[in-house]
Scaffold this motif. Structure first.
Motif, PDB file in Angstrom:
ATOM      1  N   SER A 141      12.404 -18.259  88.033  1.00  0.00           N
ATOM      2  CA  SER A 141      11.065 -18.632  88.496  1.00  0.00           C
ATOM      3  C   SER A 141      11.113 -19.243  89.889  1.00  0.00           C
ATOM      4  CB  SER A 141      10.424 -19.623  87.526  1.00  0.00           C
ATOM      5  OG  SER A 141      10.294 -19.062  86.258  1.00  0.00           O
TER       6      SER A 141
ATOM      7  N   SER B 106      11.780 -16.450  92.379  1.00  0.00           N
ATOM      8  CA  SER B 106      10.577 -15.640  92.559  1.00  0.00           C
ATOM      9  C   SER B 106       9.558 -16.356  93.426  1.00  0.00           C
ATOM     10  CB  SER B 106       9.974 -15.317  91.189  1.00  0.00           C
ATOM     11  OG  SER B 106       8.765 -14.635  91.326  1.00  0.00           O
ATOM     12  N   LEU B 107       9.348 -17.635  93.180  1.00  0.00           N
ATOM     13  CA  LEU B 107       8.413 -18.414  93.992  1.00  0.00           C
ATOM     14  C   LEU B 107       8.895 -18.516  95.432  1.00  0.00           C
ATOM     15  CD1 LEU B 107       5.818 -20.080  93.984  1.00  0.00           C
ATOM     16  CD2 LEU B 107       7.196 -22.060  93.379  1.00  0.00           C
TER      17      LEU B 107
ATOM     18  N   VAL C 266       6.769 -17.146  98.639  1.00  0.00           N
ATOM     19  CA  VAL C 266       6.356 -18.030  99.731  1.00  0.00           C
ATOM     20  C   VAL C 266       6.919 -17.540 101.065  1.00  0.00           C
ATOM     21  CG1 VAL C 266       6.616 -20.369 100.656  1.00  0.00           C
ATOM     22  CG2 VAL C 266       5.986 -20.036  98.276  1.00  0.00           C
TER      23      VAL C 266
ATOM     24  N   SER D  67      -2.719 -15.520  93.974  1.00  0.00           N
ATOM     25  CA  SER D  67      -3.123 -16.864  93.559  1.00  0.00           C
ATOM     26  C   SER D  67      -4.158 -16.826  92.440  1.00  0.00           C
ATOM     27  CB  SER D  67      -3.699 -17.627  94.757  1.00  0.00           C
ATOM     28  OG  SER D  67      -2.730 -17.752  95.766  1.00  0.00           O
TER      29      SER D  67
END
Length: 102
Positions: free
Chosen positions: A17, A20-21, A25, A61
Motif C-alpha cells: 500500500s 502504491s501510494l 503521488v 481521489s
C-alpha cells in the motif's frame, strides 16, 4: 503478539500500500515534467494536457471511497474485477483516439 489470523501478511499489505501510494503521488506530481513532450507529440496546448491530469487525479481521489463501499457491499474480488474491467476498457477506448481537441 502477532495474531494467527494474518500470520505476518499485514506487513506485506502495508508495504504494498505504501509503495502504491508513493508511485501514485510521484506520478501525479511529475506530470509537469512530461507535459512539454506530450504537448509537442500531440500538437496541443497546455489546456487539454492539464485537464487530463487533473481529471485523472480527481477520479482517483473520488473513486477511493466508492471502491471501499463496493468492497463492503459486494466483495474485494468483485470490486477489483470491476475496477480492472473499467480501467482496461478505458485504455482500449483511448487507443482509438487519433488526436485531442484543442
Amino acid at each position: 503478539g502477532r495474531s494467527e489470523k494474518d500470520a505476518g501478511w499485514a506487513w506485506v499489505v502495508l508495504f504494498a500500500s505504501a509503495a502504491s501510494l508513493f508511485i501514485f503521488v510521484v506520478l501525479s506530481s511529475s506530470i509537469g515534467f512530461f507535459q512539454v513532450e506530450i504537448m509537442e507529440d500531440l500538437g496541443v496546448g497546455s489546456g487539454p494536457i492539464s485537464i487530463m491530469s487533473a481529471l485523472a487525479l480527481g477520479q482517483s481521489s473520488l473513486l477511493g471511497p466508492v471502491s471501499g463501499l463496493l468492497s463492503s457491499l459486494l466483495s474485494v474480488r468483485v470490486t477489483v474485477y470491476l475496477g480492472v474491467s473499467l480501467y482496461s476498457g478505458g485504455l482500449v477506448l483511448a487507443s482509438f483516439s487519433q488526436s485531442l481537441p484543442s
